[in-house]
Motif scaffolding. Structure first.
Motif, PDB file in Angstrom:
ATOM      1  N   ASN A   1      72.666 -21.663 -70.164  1.00 15.34           N
ATOM      2  CA  ASN A   1      73.063 -21.318 -68.794  1.00 15.34           C
ATOM      3  C   ASN A   1      74.194 -20.288 -68.737  1.00 15.34           C
TER       4      ASN A   1
ATOM      5  N   HIS B   1      79.408 -18.419 -67.582  1.00 13.31           N
ATOM      6  CA  HIS B   1      78.517 -19.529 -67.251  1.00 13.31           C
ATOM      7  C   HIS B   1      77.912 -19.255 -65.879  1.00 13.31           C
ATOM      8  N   GLN B   2      76.691 -19.676 -65.649  1.00 13.46           N
ATOM      9  CA  GLN B   2      76.002 -19.391 -64.390  1.00 13.46           C
ATOM     10  C   GLN B   2      76.691 -20.024 -63.177  1.00 13.46           C
TER      11      GLN B   2
END
Length: 53
Positions: free
Chosen positions: A25, A44-45
């Motif tokens: 992610n 990070h998403q």
């Protein structure tokens, strides 16, 4: 290129693309200049990366 332009309009205008690392992610922001890959960051998403750049 197989990766889409960045969702951020400023970065997209500079030629930055987003690559998503699926299992972890993460998003990698990068652009390619001739023989070089310029990485702006790995995020990070869940982060708002445009606020950090």
């Amino acid at each position: 290129m197989q990766f889409p332009l960045s969702r951020d309009t400023y970065l997209a205008g500079k030629g930055y693309h987003e690559a998503v690392v699926g299992q972890m992610n993460y998003i990698i922001l990068f652009r390619i200049e001739t023989d070089f890959v310029m990485i702006a960051g790995i995020f990070h998403q869940l982060e708002n990366y445009w606020k950090k750049l």
